[in-house]
Design an enzyme around this catalytic site. Structure first.
Site, short mmCIF file in Angstrom:
data_model
loop_
_atom_site.label_atom_id
_atom_site.label_comp_id
_atom_site.label_asym_id
_atom_site.label_seq_id
_atom_site.Cartn_x
_atom_site.Cartn_y
_atom_site.Cartn_z
CG ASN A 9 -2.67 10.64 -1.43
OD1 ASN A 9 -3.62 9.87 -1.55
ND2 ASN A 9 -2.12 10.90 -0.26
CG HIS A 10 -0.73 6.42 -0.32
ND1 HIS A 10 0.17 6.00 0.63
CD2 HIS A 10 -1.60 7.23 0.33
CE1 HIS A 10 -0.15 6.51 1.80
NE2 HIS A 10 -1.23 7.26 1.65
#
Lengths: 709, 170
Positions: free
Chosen positions: A231-232
């Protein structure tokens, strides 16, 4: 004589018992301190994600808008940002060939296709704290992008062709941990294949070095090196959590290009890996909607948050949702799943009711024009107006946005990248993170059965031992960034799995000090850091807390119980407040809590401003920093007061922050320490940190930079 | 925190004997602190302590396995708050004042030198009363190392621990 001897004998035993019991109690308390320190870090990390949906979306949209417009103003030319019909990712061919590398450059000079000598050169260079030249970074990213385009969404691996496969979790820019893994386990090769499960960047200081190495090995050994998206690997997250800043600092001129290419590469990363058809590896988790077959079929790089769009021809707004070509680089996967999205089969975006917008009245167009370069050609200006109006529309129709369901591909990917396991059955929206869901053992069981799988390996959550099993052993969390919150906070780990498909765990911990710290010292250091972060959190809610105290039973005095209750109801961090009380606040002689005493120990900046303003600045400190980073194009560390004021006004207007202009003006003037019209924002941010509380004796030196906020 | 049963319910649930009186052994404020301690140890927030956590605590506090087994017979499986309180409450509560512990050490240092030989400390703590394990002894000396001559400055040890503890309990 004998009697005396017996007396002494019993006295000795009694004394020994006292000592033993006392010491053991101390160790038990130490263990509790270690655990609540951990709880503090985790609560604060996740609480940062807990902003109301509305605020979150507003914030994301605002920063997308900022980024778009400041990129434009940076003279990068109209390019794809002004013409929404071209899919930007296809056309960002960079002319890395034109980037000159001076003779004085002593770092690695890569030659493509890469060989082992290139990757070794990179390893050595990074161990020596060198930076890879922008030209090679760009070329590396470009080659990686070409390679990833050919890969499917889900990679299938087999243990029959390789030996044990090593699976690593979040690295978050910790180069030391990556190097330690390579040292302990071996460099990537045919004998040592790897899967890295996302979150390579943000938070740590060496994110770009980490991705360079990972991508280099990917290019060198595409069959033995596998990367999942986390998700980063997303530009809004990068803006907020440090990757953007790191790249811009290290690569001033070419920073933006590098970042844009990185975003392209990130969006092309596969989202899942499967070993022997039995072990599923994804970054976050799953949901009850997860459909691996569907996931295999979508165009992963085209999945973005939807924006409603204006047609140019009329001045009335009508919107159409198009699922593939969205208008800019600034779309993100950060769209949260809304709580109202409960239908089993989500349907496409419903159109927004048309409404007329008078473009000339868009309020912040004026502000923008004061920071933009002088005259843009007519068509560009029109587009800017239209873009601005587009944002305006979205803000205006924000409540509608909230009720729109995500379309299916986006939802599938968000779930994979953001979900967390929970112990209870069922699947509920992940309100902590604002994206994905919490999935229970039944959801896991169902998915594994459905696809003939045996095990789910995921990352996404920091674990003290570097790994953790749940759902009866069907889910493993693997986390590879040791000391994530603070020196000594946790170990990192990786998994090795062979043909028998039984995972084996290997733990490690990077140590930054040469002197080995005792358990007590490590706990104290981590505790100090956690308490500082907690105090800052308290400070950002000061007015709410004080108002809560005023409503307590007796005016002027607050009992420990009441104090704890108020704190929990305002902050909702679920922390052991009574246990923490001595670190946070003083007691009056009558045993009541002197609640104001928990707002002491704040930085010198607090003196400069009104309490309200201080609190607001604290609360939005991260956002302010992002604003600074976007405005400060040349990364001098200075921005002009005018820019700051304008941008702050935009921001506060769109997030509904209640702060009046005059207060901002006063602030701007007072932080212009040398009265030259510019703000050194590093100093500014430092002024709003908690100072070291003198009552906590810290036995080792650690940096504030590792503070989770 | 919301999951804790009120004392009355707890009394109903447990068998007669020591357990049902455990809540009366402590003051309200103490019980609240224990609740917090329990929550801290309860990592997955299901109002139960895993056996592993329990064993860790047991070892740290030197609660005998037999005592645990006795209590577990009445409430088998993971540990809820009442059982936690019964098992560990007494051991966790209280803060001996610095003076008391110093005097305890002084029993072994009648000449009042302020230091004790490392071997003697080891013998004194590992061979009698609630014996320290070799591991515990090692841990203590790692945290509070004796000097090169093998002497342990117990005054310093007591001071550091007590004042560290004071922060927690004030």
């Amino acid at each position: 004589m004998c009697f005396l001897f017996l007396c002494l004998f019993f006295a000795a035993i009694k004394a020994a018992v006292l000592i033993q019991r006392w010491y053991r109690r101390y160790m038990a308390h130490l263990e509790m301190r270690r655990r609540y320190t951990w709880n503090i870090f985790q609560s604060i990390e996740y609480a940062g994600e807990q902003d109301q949906l509305q605020v979150k979306l507003n914030r994301h949209l605002f920063f997308s808008f900022m980024l778009d417009n400041f990129t434009q103003l940076n003279g990068n030319g109209p390019g794809e940002l002004l013409d929404p019909l071209i899919d930007p990712w296809l056309d960002r061919e960079t002319c890395f060939d034109t980037v000159p590398v001076p003779d004085s450059y002593a770092g690695p000079r890569l030659s493509f296709p890469l060989s082992v000598s290139d990757t070794n050169a990179l390893l050595n260079a990074f161990k020596d704290q060198q930076t890879l030249h922008a030209r090679y970074v760009l070329q590396l990213l470009y080659e990686t992008k070409k390679l990833l385009r050919q890969m499917p969404n889900i990679i299938h691996l087999s243990t029959s062709y390789t030996k044990d496969i090593t699976i690593c979790g979040d690295l978050h820019g910790r180069l030391d941990d990556l190097l330690l893994i390579f040292y302990k386990n071996g460099l990537p090769s045919a004998e040592t294949p790897y899967v890295f499960n996302g979150d390579f960047v943000d938070r740590g200081k060496k994110s770009i070095e980490v991705v360079i190495l990972l991508f280099a090995y990917l290019l060198l050994y595409p069959d033995y090196m596998h990367l999942n998206r986390g998700n980063h690997e997303d530009h809004i997250m990068n803006l907020r959590y440090g990757f953007t800043k790191e790249v811009m600092l290290k690569y001033k001129t070419h920073g933006r290009e590098i970042l844009q290419l990185c975003q392209d590469v990130f969006s092309l990363l596969p989202v899942a890996t499967v070993i022997d058809g039995k072990i599923l590896i994804v970054h976050g988790g799953i949901s009850d909607q997860t459909d691996l077959d569907f996931l295999s079929s979508i165009d992963r790089h085209k999945v973005r948050a939807k924006r409603c769009r204006l047609t140019r021809q009329d001045s009335t707004v009508s919107s159409s949702s198009s699922s593939s070509s969205s208008s800019s680089s600034s779309s993100t996967l950060c769209s949260p799943r809304t709580p109202s999205c409960l239908s089993p089969r989500p349907y496409p975006l419903s159109p927004i009711m048309p409404y007329a917008v008078n473009i000339l009245q868009v309020p912040f167009l004026d502000s923008l024009s004061s920071v933009s370069p002088p005259s843009l050609p007519q068509h560009e200006r029109e587009w800017k107006q239209v873009r601005v109006a587009e944002i305006q529309t979205q803000y205006f129709n924000f409540s509608l946005f909230c009720h729109l369901t995500l379309d299916s591909p986006l939802q599938q990917i968000v779930d994979i990248l953001w979900s967390d396991p929970k112990n209870q059955d069922g699947c509920s929206p992940n309100t902590f993170r604002g994206g994905g869901c919490y999935f229970g053992p039944d959801v896991t069981q169902r998915l594994l059965l459905q696809h003939g799988l045996r095990l789910l390996i995921r990352s996404h959550e920091c674990k003290q031992e570097g790994y953790e099993l749940c759902h009866g052993g069907q889910v493993i969390t693997i986390f590879s960034a040791s000391n994530y919150y603070e020196e000594g906070s946790n170990r990192g780990a990786y998994i090795k799995v062979g043909r028998e498909l039984v995972p084996r765990f290997y733990q490690y911990q990077v140590s930054r000090t040469t002197r080995k710290l005792t358990l007590t010292q490590r706990v104290r250091a981590a505790e100090g850091s956690a308490l500082r972060a907690l105090k800052e959190k308290l400070f950002t809610h000061r007015s709410e807390l004080v108002s809560g105290f005023h409503h307590a039973s007796f005016p002027g005095t607050v009992s420990v119980s009441e104090w704890a209750q108020v704190l929990e109801s305002v902050l909702r961090l679920d922390l052991p407040w009574r246990t923490l009380r001595p670190h946070l606040v003083h007691l009056a002689p009558d045993g009541s809590v002197e609640y104001q005493s928990c707002f002491e120990d704040m930085g010198s900046g607090i003196q400069l401003v009104t309490p309200n303003l201080a609190e607001t600045l604290f609360r939005y400190r991260t956002d302010i920093e992002i604003i600074f980073n976007i405005i400060d194009k040349d990364h001098s560390g200075l921005i002009s007061i005018e820019e700051f004021r304008h941008t702050w006004r935009l921001f506060s207007a769109h997030l509904g922050v209640d702060i009046d202009d005059r207060a901002i003006d006063d602030l701007a003037r007072s932080i212009d320490f040398n009265k030259d019209g510019s703000i050194d924002f590093t100093e500014f941010l430092e002024a709003f940190r908690v100072v070291v509380c003198p009552c906590i004796v810290c036995m080792c030196v650690f940096t504030l930079a590792s503070c989770p906020l | 925190m919301r999951r804790f049963c009120a004392p009355k319910k707890a009394k109903k649930r447990t068998a007669e004997g020591a357990n049902s009186n455990v809540f009366s052994m402590f003051e309200q404020a103490q019980i609240q602190e224990f609740k917090e301690a329990f929550t801290i140890m309860d990592q997955n927030r299901d109002a139960l302590l895993s056996l592993k956590t329990c064993n860790d605590l047991r070892r740290r506090l030197n609660v005998k396995q037999e005592e645990i087994d006795e209590m577990l017979k009445e409430a088998p499986g993971p540990i809820n708050f009442t059982v936690f309180l019964t098992m560990f409450g007494e051991k966790l509560k209280g803060a001996d004042p610095e003076e008391t512990i110093l005097n305890a050490f002084k029993v072994f240092d009648p000449e009042g030198k302020g230091v004790l030989r490392k071997d003697y400390v080891t013998q004194m703590l590992t061979t009698q009363a609630d014996r320290f394990s070799a591991e515990e002894m090692e841990q203590m000396f790692a945290a509070f190392p004796p000097d090169v001559a093998g002497n342990l400055d117990y005054k310093n040890l007591v001071h550091i621990i007590t004042h560290g503890e004071e922060k927690d309990q004030e």
